[in-house]
Design a protein around this motif. Structure first.
Motif, PDB file in Angstrom:
ATOM      1  N   ASP A   1       0.862  -1.187   0.000  1.00 52.55           N
ATOM      2  CA  ASP A   1       0.000   0.000   0.000  1.00 52.55           C
ATOM      3  C   ASP A   1       0.899   1.236   0.000  1.00 52.55           C
ATOM      4  OD1 ASP A   1      -2.323   1.694   0.391  1.00 52.55           O
ATOM      5  OD2 ASP A   1      -1.574   1.940   2.435  1.00 52.55           O
ATOM      6  N   PHE A   2       0.713   2.106  -0.980  1.00 55.95           N
ATOM      7  CA  PHE A   2       1.525   3.318  -1.090  1.00 55.95           C
ATOM      8  C   PHE A   2       0.663   4.560  -0.893  1.00 55.95           C
ATOM      9  CE2 PHE A   2       4.169   0.350  -3.517  1.00 55.95           C
ATOM     10  CZ  PHE A   2       5.457   0.716  -3.126  1.00 55.95           C
ATOM     11  N   THR A   3       1.288   5.597  -0.387  1.00 59.42           N
ATOM     12  CA  THR A   3       0.682   6.926  -0.423  1.00 59.42           C
ATOM     13  C   THR A   3       1.629   7.865  -1.142  1.00 59.42           C
ATOM     14  OG1 THR A   3       1.622   7.446   1.760  1.00 59.42           O
ATOM     15  CG2 THR A   3      -0.658   6.657   1.681  1.00 59.42           C
ATOM     16  N   GLN A   4       1.042   8.840  -1.824  1.00 57.15           N
ATOM     17  CA  GLN A   4       1.833   9.839  -2.541  1.00 57.15           C
ATOM     18  C   GLN A   4       1.395  11.234  -2.105  1.00 57.15           C
ATOM     19  OE1 GLN A   4       1.679   9.254  -6.805  1.00 57.15           O
ATOM     20  NE2 GLN A   4       2.479   7.160  -6.698  1.00 57.15           N
ATOM     21  N   GLU A   5       2.373  12.099  -1.900  1.00 58.10           N
ATOM     22  CA  GLU A   5       2.113  13.497  -1.530  1.00 58.10           C
ATOM     23  C   GLU A   5       2.709  14.399  -2.597  1.00 58.10           C
ATOM     24  OE1 GLU A   5       3.087  14.374   2.744  1.00 58.10           O
ATOM     25  OE2 GLU A   5       3.884  12.327   2.624  1.00 58.10           O
ATOM     26  N   LEU A   6       1.890  15.289  -3.152  1.00 59.63           N
ATOM     27  CA  LEU A   6       2.385  16.265  -4.108  1.00 59.63           C
ATOM     28  C   LEU A   6       3.002  17.420  -3.335  1.00 59.63           C
ATOM     29  CD1 LEU A   6       2.595  17.144  -7.080  1.00 59.63           C
ATOM     30  CD2 LEU A   6       0.322  18.203  -6.848  1.00 59.63           C
ATOM     31  N   LEU A   7       4.326  17.456  -3.308  1.00 64.18           N
ATOM     32  CA  LEU A   7       5.019  18.480  -2.519  1.00 64.18           C
ATOM     33  C   LEU A   7       5.033  19.824  -3.220  1.00 64.18           C
ATOM     34  CD1 LEU A   7       8.070  16.374  -1.260  1.00 64.18           C
ATOM     35  CD2 LEU A   7       5.857  16.749  -0.128  1.00 64.18           C
ATOM     36  N   SER A   8       5.219  19.808  -4.546  1.00 66.96           N
ATOM     37  CA  SER A   8       5.284  21.083  -5.269  1.00 66.96           C
ATOM     38  C   SER A   8       5.167  20.847  -6.766  1.00 66.96           C
ATOM     39  CB  SER A   8       6.618  21.794  -4.993  1.00 66.96           C
ATOM     40  OG  SER A   8       7.712  21.029  -5.491  1.00 66.96           O
ATOM     41  N   VAL A   9       4.661  21.863  -7.452  1.00 64.02           N
ATOM     42  CA  VAL A   9       4.688  21.920  -8.910  1.00 64.02           C
ATOM     43  C   VAL A   9       5.053  23.338  -9.296  1.00 64.02           C
ATOM     44  CG1 VAL A   9       3.423  21.685 -11.077  1.00 64.02           C
ATOM     45  CG2 VAL A   9       2.889  20.156  -9.170  1.00 64.02           C
ATOM     46  N   ASN A  10       6.067  23.486 -10.124  1.00 63.93           N
ATOM     47  CA  ASN A  10       6.484  24.822 -10.548  1.00 63.93           C
ATOM     48  C   ASN A  10       6.591  24.851 -12.067  1.00 63.93           C
ATOM     49  OD1 ASN A  10       7.548  27.493 -10.511  1.00 63.93           O
ATOM     50  ND2 ASN A  10       9.603  26.632 -10.773  1.00 63.93           N
ATOM     51  N   TRP A  11       5.721  25.657 -12.684  1.00 62.18           N
ATOM     52  CA  TRP A  11       5.792  25.869 -14.135  1.00 62.18           C
ATOM     53  C   TRP A  11       6.539  27.174 -14.370  1.00 62.18           C
ATOM     54  CZ3 TRP A  11       0.938  26.984 -17.681  1.00 62.18           C
ATOM     55  CH2 TRP A  11       1.353  27.085 -19.014  1.00 62.18           C
ATOM     56  N   ASP A  12       7.783  27.065 -14.784  1.00 61.49           N
ATOM     57  CA  ASP A  12       8.608  28.236 -15.063  1.00 61.49           C
ATOM     58  C   ASP A  12       8.360  28.655 -16.505  1.00 61.49           C
ATOM     59  OD1 ASP A  12      10.655  30.048 -15.718  1.00 61.49           O
ATOM     60  OD2 ASP A  12      12.034  29.148 -14.270  1.00 61.49           O
TER      61      ASP A  12
ATOM     62  N   VAL B   1      -2.064  16.741 -16.558  1.00 58.66           N
ATOM     63  CA  VAL B   1      -2.461  18.136 -16.610  1.00 58.66           C
ATOM     64  C   VAL B   1      -3.837  18.246 -17.238  1.00 58.66           C
ATOM     65  CG1 VAL B   1      -1.475  18.678 -18.894  1.00 58.66           C
ATOM     66  CG2 VAL B   1      -1.681  20.489 -17.178  1.00 58.66           C
ATOM     67  N   GLN B   2      -4.626  19.209 -16.737  1.00 56.96           N
ATOM     68  CA  GLN B   2      -5.845  19.617 -17.423  1.00 56.96           C
ATOM     69  C   GLN B   2      -5.627  21.009 -17.966  1.00 56.96           C
ATOM     70  OE1 GLN B   2     -10.021  20.912 -15.778  1.00 56.96           O
ATOM     71  NE2 GLN B   2     -10.142  18.718 -16.235  1.00 56.96           N
ATOM     72  N   LEU B   3      -5.890  21.158 -19.256  1.00 51.93           N
ATOM     73  CA  LEU B   3      -5.691  22.436 -19.929  1.00 51.93           C
ATOM     74  C   LEU B   3      -7.005  23.208 -19.967  1.00 51.93           C
ATOM     75  CD1 LEU B   3      -3.718  21.028 -23.008  1.00 51.93           C
ATOM     76  CD2 LEU B   3      -2.781  21.832 -20.838  1.00 51.93           C
ATOM     77  N   PRO B   4      -6.937  24.521 -19.986  1.00 50.19           N
ATOM     78  CA  PRO B   4      -8.172  25.299 -20.115  1.00 50.19           C
ATOM     79  C   PRO B   4      -8.799  25.064 -21.485  1.00 50.19           C
ATOM     80  CG  PRO B   4      -6.253  26.716 -20.363  1.00 50.19           C
ATOM     81  CD  PRO B   4      -5.731  25.384 -19.937  1.00 50.19           C
ATOM     82  N   TRP B   5     -10.105  24.982 -21.507  1.00 51.01           N
ATOM     83  CA  TRP B   5     -10.789  24.766 -22.783  1.00 51.01           C
ATOM     84  C   TRP B   5     -12.158  25.394 -22.744  1.00 51.01           C
ATOM     85  CZ3 TRP B   5     -15.345  22.555 -24.500  1.00 51.01           C
ATOM     86  CH2 TRP B   5     -15.456  22.404 -25.893  1.00 51.01           C
ATOM     87  N   GLU B   6     -12.511  25.973 -23.888  1.00 53.78           N
ATOM     88  CA  GLU B   6     -13.873  26.450 -24.085  1.00 53.78           C
ATOM     89  C   GLU B   6     -14.241  26.237 -25.537  1.00 53.78           C
ATOM     90  OE1 GLU B   6     -13.374  31.209 -24.772  1.00 53.78           O
ATOM     91  OE2 GLU B   6     -13.116  30.493 -22.693  1.00 53.78           O
TER      92      GLU B   6
ATOM     93  N   GLY C   1      -5.868  30.818 -19.299  1.00 53.99           N
ATOM     94  CA  GLY C   1      -6.779  30.169 -18.369  1.00 53.99           C
ATOM     95  C   GLY C   1      -6.040  29.377 -17.315  1.00 53.99           C
ATOM     96  N   ASP C   2      -6.782  28.527 -16.610  1.00 52.80           N
ATOM     97  CA  ASP C   2      -6.247  27.760 -15.491  1.00 52.80           C
ATOM     98  C   ASP C   2      -5.738  26.399 -15.954  1.00 52.80           C
ATOM     99  OD1 ASP C   2      -6.921  29.783 -13.725  1.00 52.80           O
ATOM    100  OD2 ASP C   2      -8.905  28.942 -13.299  1.00 52.80           O
ATOM    101  N   TYR C   3      -4.517  26.093 -15.539  1.00 55.47           N
ATOM    102  CA  TYR C   3      -3.888  24.798 -15.816  1.00 55.47           C
ATOM    103  C   TYR C   3      -3.795  24.046 -14.493  1.00 55.47           C
ATOM    104  CZ  TYR C   3      -2.535  26.512 -20.448  1.00 55.47           C
ATOM    105  OH  TYR C   3      -2.537  27.004 -21.727  1.00 55.47           O
ATOM    106  N   TYR C   4      -4.346  22.846 -14.468  1.00 57.25           N
ATOM    107  CA  TYR C   4      -4.319  22.045 -13.245  1.00 57.25           C
ATOM    108  C   TYR C   4      -3.386  20.843 -13.440  1.00 57.25           C
ATOM    109  CZ  TYR C   4      -8.351  24.587 -11.402  1.00 57.25           C
ATOM    110  OH  TYR C   4      -9.201  25.564 -10.920  1.00 57.25           O
TER     111      TYR C   4
ATOM    112  N   ALA D   1      -3.539  18.128  -6.383  1.00 54.13           N
ATOM    113  CA  ALA D   1      -3.676  18.957  -7.583  1.00 54.13           C
ATOM    114  C   ALA D   1      -3.147  20.346  -7.294  1.00 54.13           C
ATOM    115  CB  ALA D   1      -5.136  19.026  -8.029  1.00 54.13           C
ATOM    116  N   CYS D   2      -2.672  20.996  -8.327  1.00 53.01           N
ATOM    117  CA  CYS D   2      -2.080  22.328  -8.196  1.00 53.01           C
ATOM    118  C   CYS D   2      -2.477  23.163  -9.401  1.00 53.01           C
ATOM    119  CB  CYS D   2      -0.560  22.194  -8.104  1.00 53.01           C
ATOM    120  SG  CYS D   2       0.326  23.762  -8.020  1.00 53.01           S
ATOM    121  N   LYS D   3      -2.975  24.380  -9.157  1.00 49.94           N
ATOM    122  CA  LYS D   3      -3.434  25.254 -10.235  1.00 49.94           C
ATOM    123  C   LYS D   3      -2.364  26.278 -10.586  1.00 49.94           C
ATOM    124  CE  LYS D   3      -6.426  28.658  -9.601  1.00 49.94           C
ATOM    125  NZ  LYS D   3      -7.681  29.417  -9.406  1.00 49.94           N
ATOM    126  N   ASP D   4      -2.211  26.514 -11.895  1.00 51.87           N
ATOM    127  CA  ASP D   4      -1.363  27.604 -12.390  1.00 51.87           C
ATOM    128  C   ASP D   4      -2.154  28.320 -13.467  1.00 51.87           C
ATOM    129  OD1 ASP D   4       0.748  29.275 -13.263  1.00 51.87           O
ATOM    130  OD2 ASP D   4       2.218  27.735 -12.733  1.00 51.87           O
TER     131      ASP D   4
END
Length: 959
Positions: free
Chosen positions: A377-388, A420-425, A486-489, A527-530
């Motif tokens: 059994d594993f757990t995962q923690e998202l520590l950081s996401v940085n989109w430069d 990733v989820q990209l903004p879309w309309e 838009g918002d990138y998740y 999840a992390c939004k940019d």
């Protein structure tokens, strides 16, 4: 009269024998490399010294290499096998467990799909389990062997009937710790599996798609369950295709392990995983739908014919009406809209599994892309996401912890998947609701141990190709890669569906559920939004590899270009656009011309051949070019030394190439793949390696293919494969990475570079759009430009970008109406100019495509070589010498430069120095065949003369 009849019979026999042996000679000379390999006759190896071994092995002997290679393949099998189901910790089995195997594949598994490479042999599960200490029911195994089976590439699964086990039931209880049922599916080259939608399927039970459960399997599952003799029921899936698996719970199956095609040694890894000697850690590279016919792409898969065209390889078409929504990108995007209650997601179009006439994700889905479980059994923690956004890189850190297992005490590995989820309309270019962008695998973790994994990648990986955008680098052009505002998740998840639910939770959405329909909340911490404030249509309006402007090139590969309004491509804006089958098309005159005729004509302004130098004595040996940069003028001086005959010779591959003594270029052999060299070790299927989600396993695959090339003397191998699992039924899915083009991009990038570093030219195949085997010769493949770039091309792009693969093998199909090898926009503009590829681009075996793949067309487009087709050499020679075509002269010089540049970067250079003189090599069997045929020709002529004389004598006697 008797003598006349005798001579007539002998004459006819000798003429027939002579004709057959001459045909055999022609065929053998064409496939010289294969014959040499079969007979063990290869060009003499130039003895290398320490100073002239430019590409070295890391091993002292081939035996040492093979020992490590075997260990690697077993480990790859463990890490690629996907544990799909494990109710009540049914697996692993206890040490020394007593088990009974069922299924034809338990004795005779599919080690490899039906295509080129090593023989389809290896260790089976019966022997592997015994070697690992299990007690295996011999009585039932003997019954399986006695029953035999007959599987084919186009419909027969080869399963034995349940009646084959009659008389063995009394042995069950003595081996009742577990029943292990091994199920297989087999397909391959020229062999799509039977889906029963479009096409003339002659084999298999009528009305049963091959990936569905068959009656023999139903009867066997019922027998196992109803016997009551087994504590556990385990199903092992030996398939390179996504079978329908929604039935597992109906037959009391406790655990299901997908093992793909295991090659020579993989079943040892399977046995180790089943018995808990290791923890399987693979993840799905494909989607398992409830019904394998339910994807959007399946609606246009199979056999489709223009109603007014009849020529062989000149009358078939295929429409990618699904657009970019292949595999999970369809199911997950529609799922999101179902949760949100928008865009007719719950409508009736596309319903396959629901009983109430409305689409429901939980009805349609069994195991999603990226799914797979471990014993731990594993757990995962998202520590950081940085989109430069200035360096255009994304960096993410994820902490992974092994929380242990109640039944397994060994170390385990976990997979980190970042999406990733990209903004879309509505109105923007199509985007899936979730898409993979990177992955990593932990090292071995014992219970209680943690590891922090760092992912770093270019944001180019999730740029969207918008064919309607203004190109930000050249406003006179349309189309480029963009980032919409838009918002990138970014999100991690146990699979694509889990990641999407985490994104939806971060967006404040409720009402999510899992693949079984159970309510879930999602995890906002994963999840992390940019946010991007404005449209970016500039950054990737140019190639990230070469700086060349990237804009629309393929508008005429859309059927609507020729026949407006023919196809409505699916859009997430309205799921009622779920594709209809494009059953009948009538070719316009323009389509007919492209399908039926070669297009090349010598231009009026073609350069005079006096523009070019040839037969020059510049004193430059091939070995001198080993480290010369591609743009160095010395390459032109080197090419100037070649005669017209030698230039033409380069174009005609025969699974080997002859020496060119004038420049001290040695003869060599190549061979088929992508799962190992002919005459070498059979690797696990490429798809299995992708399922490891391990960049190290992918690197080692390339490494060991390179090592084996060194030891068996191969300079090329037709590997890897980069086409897409567009549907579950495509015959060669096992030798392609995935349904996901981004995963294929990453896998190809890693493997091809590792192969090149070891000095073997991997001919990355089949470039591109060869996503089914039915009608692969000449089929007109229609799609939008976005689909072509983001799906078909993207799967190859990682491996064929600048400074990666040394080669590619093109596909038999057409892109639109243009044969791929004859497509300038693909072969030159994209491959050479946008991606910076400097390797060899070789056709597939082109004798089979000569009727529609013109020699001049392909050379003009930028094709380097015609595989297995020395018959093209005289055609090229005529273009150069007889037609004095200056344009083709220039093109052949270009292809010569690519060819020699590539081969100077392979292990072919080992042993060469400026002092070594290369000589021609003629294998012993060629003069032997010529001599035999000469003798047979004399005998045939002699019997003909004697027959004629007897006929004359008979007639004189009659008078």
């Amino acid at each position: 009269m008797k003598k006349k009849n005798l001579w007539r019979g002998l004459c006819a026999t000798m003429v027939l024998v002579f004709s057959l042996t001459m045909f055999g000679q022609s065929l053998a000379f064409t496939r010289e490399g294969d014959i040499n390999l079969f007979l063990g006759t290869t060009p003499p190896t130039i003895q290398a010294t320490e100073d002239t071994t430019y590409y070295k092995s890391d091993y002292a002997t081939m035996e040492e290499m093979r020992a490590d290679q075997k260990d690697y393949l077993i480990q790859s099998q463990i890490e690629g096998s996907v544990l799909l189901r494990n109710e009540n910790n049914a697996l692993p089995l206890a040490a020394g467990a007593s088990v009974t195997l069922f299924g034809y594949a338990a004795a005779t598994p599919v080690y490899h799909g039906g295509s080129g490479g090593p023989p389809n042999t290896g260790i089976n599960l019966f022997d592997a389990l015994k070697e690992e200490g299990a007690q295996v029911n011999q009585t039932v195994y003997d019954a399986i062997v006695a029953a035999g089976g007959n599987r084919t590439k186009t419909g027969l699964i080869g399963e034995i009937p349940a009646s084959a086990y009659a008389g063995t039931e009394s042995s069950f209880s003595s081996y009742g710790d577990a029943a292990i049922y091994v199920m297989s599916r087999f397909g391959g080259e020229e062999g799509d599996l039977n889906h029963g939608l479009q096409g003339d399927w002659q084999e298999g039970p009528v009305g049963v798609p091959e990936l569905s459960l068959h009656q023999e399997e139903i009867d066997t599952l019922n027998m196992i369950r109803d016997s009551g003799a087994f504590d556990k029921i385990i199903v092992v899936i030996n398939s390179g295709y996504a079978m329908d698996l929604g039935w597992l719970g109906d037959y009391g199956v406790d655990a299901c392990l997908w093992v793909g095609y295991p090659g020579n040694y993989g079943m040892t890894g399977v046995a180790q995983a089943l018995l808990g000697h290791a923890d399987p850690s693979g993840r799905n590279v494909i989607t398992y739908a409830t019904d394998s016919l339910s994807s959007a792409a399946m609606q246009n898969a199979g056999d489709f014919t223009f109603d007014n065209l009849t020529g062989l390889y000149k009358n078939k078409y295929l429409v990618y009406a699904e657009g970019i929504y292949v595999g999970y990108k369809y199911y997950e995007t529609r799922y999101q809209d179902q949760v949100l209650g928008i865009n007719n997601a719950a409508g009736a179009k596309g319903v396959y599994a629901s009983e109430n006439g409305s689409w429901d994700y939980a009805d349609e889905m069994v195991f999603t892309f990226g799914a797979g479980i471990s014993y731990a059994d594993f757990t995962q923690e998202l520590l950081s996401v940085n989109w430069d956004k200035s360096s255009h890189t994304v960096t993410a850190e994820v902490k992974v912890t092994n929380n242990g297992s109640p039944t397994y005490s060994g170390v385990s590995k976990d997979v980190v998947q970042l999406y990733v989820q990209l903004p879309w309309e509505t109105g923007q270019a199509e985007k899936s609701a979730i898409q993979l962008v990177d992955f990593a695998k932990t090292g071995d973790l014992a219970a209680g141990e943690s590891e922090t994994v760092t992912l770093e990648f270019s944001d180019y990986i999730f740029a969207t190709y918008d064919q309607n955008a203004v190109n930000g680098a050249d406003s006179t052009k349309t189309g480029c890669y963009v980032f919409d505002a838009g918002d990138y998740y970014f999100a991690i998840g146990d699979d694509a569906h889990d990641a999407l639910n985490n994104v939806l939770a971060a967006r404040g959405v409720t009402g999510m559920f899992d693949a079984e329909g159970n309510p879930v909340d999602g995890d906002t911490a994963k999840a992390c939004k940019d946010t991007l404030d404005s449209l970016d249509n500039t950054t990737y309006a140019v190639s990230p590899y070469t700086g060349v402007v990237v804009s629309n090139l393929f508008e005429d590969r859309d059927i609507n270009y020729f026949i407006p309004g023919t196809v409505t491509y699916m859009t997430r804006a309205d799921w009622n656009t779920f594709p209809d089958t494009v059953v009948t098309l009538t070719a316009t005159p323009e389509i007919q011309d492209l399908m039926e005729n070669f297009q090349y004509e010598k231009p009026a302004d073609a350069p005079d051949i006096s523009t070019y130098n040839y037969n020059q004595d510049n004193g430059i040996s091939f070995i001198e070019m080993k480290d010369v940069p591609f743009d160095d003028p010395k390459w032109e001086q080197f090419i100037d030394q070649l005669s017209a005959t030698e230039l033409a010779q380069i174009t005609g591959d025969k699974m080997s190439m002859d020496a060119i003594p004038a420049v001290n270029f040695p003869a060599y052999s190549g061979g088929d793949g992508p799962d190992g060299h002919q005459g070498g070790t059979l690797f696990n299927a490429e798809m299995l390696c992708a399922s490891t989600f391990s960049k190290e396993m992918l690197r080692l695959r390339g490494y060991y293919l390179g090592e084996e090339s060194y030891w068996i003397g191969f300079r090329q191998i037709y590997a890897p494969g980069g086409n897409i699992h567009r549907t579950p039924y495509s015959g060669r899915n096992f030798e392609y990475y995935s349904e996901d083009a981004i995963l294929s991009y990453i896998c190809g990038e890693i493997q091809t570079k590792a192969m090149a570093e070891k000095g073997v030219a991997g001919m990355f195949k089949h470039f591109c759009g060869n996503d089914q085997e039915t009608n692969r010769h000449g089929v007109a493949t229609f799609m939008t430009e976005q689909t072509y770039r983001e799906v078909c091309l993207k799967g190859f792009e990682g491996g064929l970008q600048k400074d990666h693969s040394l080669g590619t093998m093109t596909a038999y199909n057409r892109i639109g109406c243009v044969p791929t090898a004859s497509d300038y926009a693909t072969m030159t503009t994209v491959l050479r100019e946008e991606w910076g590829f400097t390797g060899i681009n070789m056709t597939d075996s082109s004798k089979d495509s000569a009727s529609y793949m013109g020699t001049a067309d392909a050379i003009q487009a930028g094709t380097t070589q015609f595989n297995n087709d020395p018959g093209r050499v005289p055609e090229v020679s005529n273009l150069l010498v007889k037609d004095r075509d200056g344009l083709i002269w220039g093109k052949v010089r270009e292809l010569a430069k690519y060819y020699f540049y590539t081969m100077s970067r392979t292990n072919l250079v080992n042993g060469l120095s400026e002092e070594v003189a290369v000589e021609n090599f003629t294998p012993w069997w060629k003069p032997a065949m010529i001599g035999l045929n000469a003798a047979l020709g004399v005998l045939a002529a002699g019997t003909a003369v004697l027959y004629i004389l007897s006929e004359v004598k008979s007639r004189k006697g009659g008078k």
